[in-house]
Design a protein around this motif. Structure first.
Motif, PDB file in Angstrom:
ATOM      1  N   TYR A 205       1.651   2.468  -3.449  1.00 41.97           N
ATOM      2  CA  TYR A 205       0.577   3.301  -3.980  1.00 41.97           C
ATOM      3  C   TYR A 205       0.756   4.746  -3.523  1.00 41.97           C
ATOM      4  O   TYR A 205       0.631   5.693  -4.316  1.00 41.97           O
ATOM      5  CB  TYR A 205      -0.790   2.793  -3.500  1.00 41.97           C
ATOM      6  CG  TYR A 205      -1.350   1.630  -4.280  1.00 41.97           C
ATOM      7  CD1 TYR A 205      -1.586   1.720  -5.643  1.00 41.97           C
ATOM      8  CD2 TYR A 205      -1.683   0.440  -3.636  1.00 41.97           C
ATOM      9  CE1 TYR A 205      -2.117   0.669  -6.359  1.00 41.97           C
ATOM     10  CE2 TYR A 205      -2.220  -0.626  -4.339  1.00 41.97           C
ATOM     11  CZ  TYR A 205      -2.434  -0.507  -5.702  1.00 41.97           C
ATOM     12  OH  TYR A 205      -2.963  -1.563  -6.401  1.00 41.97           O
TER      13      TYR A 205
ATOM     14  N   GLY B 297      -0.387   6.734  -6.767  1.00 45.72           N
ATOM     15  CA  GLY B 297      -1.291   5.938  -7.597  1.00 45.72           C
ATOM     16  C   GLY B 297      -0.959   5.970  -9.074  1.00 45.72           C
ATOM     17  O   GLY B 297      -1.774   5.556  -9.896  1.00 45.72           O
TER      18      GLY B 297
ATOM     19  N   GLN C 178      -3.614   5.965 -13.839  1.00 42.87           N
ATOM     20  CA  GLN C 178      -3.898   6.390 -12.473  1.00 42.87           C
ATOM     21  C   GLN C 178      -4.725   5.316 -11.764  1.00 42.87           C
ATOM     22  O   GLN C 178      -5.748   4.871 -12.265  1.00 42.87           O
ATOM     23  CB  GLN C 178      -4.669   7.710 -12.478  1.00 42.87           C
ATOM     24  CG  GLN C 178      -5.071   8.209 -11.103  1.00 42.87           C
ATOM     25  CD  GLN C 178      -3.889   8.757 -10.319  1.00 42.87           C
ATOM     26  OE1 GLN C 178      -3.257   9.721 -10.727  1.00 42.87           O
ATOM     27  NE2 GLN C 178      -3.595   8.145  -9.178  1.00 42.87           N
ATOM     28  N   HIS C 179      -4.257   4.903 -10.585  1.00 43.50           N
ATOM     29  CA  HIS C 179      -5.039   3.995  -9.745  1.00 43.50           C
ATOM     30  C   HIS C 179      -5.888   4.828  -8.796  1.00 43.50           C
ATOM     31  O   HIS C 179      -5.378   5.561  -7.961  1.00 43.50           O
ATOM     32  CB  HIS C 179      -4.112   3.078  -8.947  1.00 43.50           C
ATOM     33  CG  HIS C 179      -4.839   2.166  -8.010  1.00 43.50           C
ATOM     34  ND1 HIS C 179      -5.446   0.993  -8.424  1.00 43.50           N
ATOM     35  CD2 HIS C 179      -5.090   2.263  -6.672  1.00 43.50           C
ATOM     36  CE1 HIS C 179      -6.008   0.409  -7.389  1.00 43.50           C
ATOM     37  NE2 HIS C 179      -5.819   1.152  -6.317  1.00 43.50           N
ATOM     38  N   GLY C 180      -7.209   4.720  -8.933  1.00 41.72           N
ATOM     39  CA  GLY C 180      -8.107   5.522  -8.107  1.00 41.72           C
ATOM     40  C   GLY C 180      -8.002   6.992  -8.448  1.00 41.72           C
ATOM     41  O   GLY C 180      -7.694   7.382  -9.578  1.00 41.72           O
TER      42      GLY C 180
ATOM     43  N   CYS D 120       0.822  -1.213   0.000  1.00 42.32           N
ATOM     44  CA  CYS D 120       0.000   0.000   0.000  1.00 42.32           C
ATOM     45  C   CYS D 120       0.857   1.263   0.000  1.00 42.32           C
ATOM     46  O   CYS D 120       0.459   2.295  -0.550  1.00 42.32           O
ATOM     47  CB  CYS D 120      -0.933  -0.005   1.207  1.00 42.32           C
ATOM     48  SG  CYS D 120      -2.197  -1.304   1.147  1.00 42.32           S
TER      49      CYS D 120
END
Length: 267
Positions: free
Chosen positions: A168, A173, A198-200, A165
């Motif tokens: 991230y 992200g 882009q993650h989220g 995490c």
């Protein structure tokens, strides 16, 4: 062209469409014969040249226009019986959503099969060995139990998850992704598009990324390639004959510390 002929006694109504031999007869009083020929410009379709799926879709839509036009014109020409006129109109209306739904179905469920032959052939080559005997390990409960029973490393699952995490968070992200196709450039194997993902929620979606500096080695460029097109996710397009490592430096509009990303570009 219409031809009206009297045969005495009663009326005999015939509607003909020469292209398919479609024929309707209705007997009334007296004998009147009406021959109706649908004359349409024949589309210049050479069957053996329809080799691309997109061309096949074009033929489908041309057929839709022709069929709907024939049904509506036939309904306009028919007076009796009324039920046949109604059926022709309803059929013409229903054909449109039917064709559109079939095209949508092909473009979604059978998207790989709708590629041109060279691309589909490469797709099958990649798909075969990679997904042979595929079993999703996150869904198969038996495999999950075996993994849970296996001894763990010195790092606990919670510690490793926390570290995952944190990646991230450190990268905000942001990740590099790539897509490829068989190359159309002589001497090259693959055409590749490298871009930012882009993650989220994050700076790419929020429009905070200023530019991306790509470095993929001296065989491609002897200098960093800077991309500033946010609408295209800062994409870089290259042709290659072999895999390579791509480095990317992401710069932000607020002058915050840049982020270094990397991705192995294989195909």
């Amino acid at each position: 062209m219409r031809q009206r002929q009297h045969y005495g006694g009663g009326y005999h109504l015939s509607l003909w469409w020469r292209a398919t031999g479609w024929h309707y007869d209705n007997k009334c009083e007296g004998v009147v014969r009406i021959d109706w020929w649908v004359c349409m410009a024949q589309p210049n379709i050479v069957p053996h040249k329809v080799t691309k799926p997109i061309a096949l879709l074009a033929v489908w839509f041309a057929a839709l226009v022709i069929i709907v036009g024939i049904f509506l014109y036939a309904a306009r020409m028919i007076d009796e019986p009324l039920w046949l006129k109604q059926i022709l109109v309803i059929s013409a209306i229903l054909f449109v959503p039917l064709f559109v739904s079939m095209v949508y179905w092909l473009q979604t469920k059978y998207r790989p099969e709708m590629q041109e032959d060279p691309y589909y052939s490469e797709y099958l080559k990649r798909l075969g060995p990679v997904f042979r005997n595929f079993k999703p390990e996150n869904i198969d409960t038996k495999i999950q139990r075996e993994r849970a029973a296996a001894p763990l490393s010195n790092e606990s699952w919670e510690e490793r998850e926390k570290r995952r995490c944190k990646i991230y968070e450190d990268q905000k992200g942001l990740f590099l992704v790539h897509s490829w196709r068989p190359s159309k450039t002589p001497g090259q194997v693959a055409d590749i598009v490298i871009s930012l993902a882009q993650h989220g929620n994050g700076p790419l979606i929020e429009g905070k990324v200023k530019s991306v500096e790509y470095h993929i080695g001296q065989k491609f460029f002897s200098y960093p390639v800077i991309k500033e097109d946010a609408e295209e996710n800062f994409r870089l397009e290259v042709s290659a004959y072999g895999p390579m490592l791509c480095l990317a430096k992401v710069n932000f509009k607020d002058n915050s510390k840049p982020i270094e990303l990397q991705r192995y570009i294989n195909f």
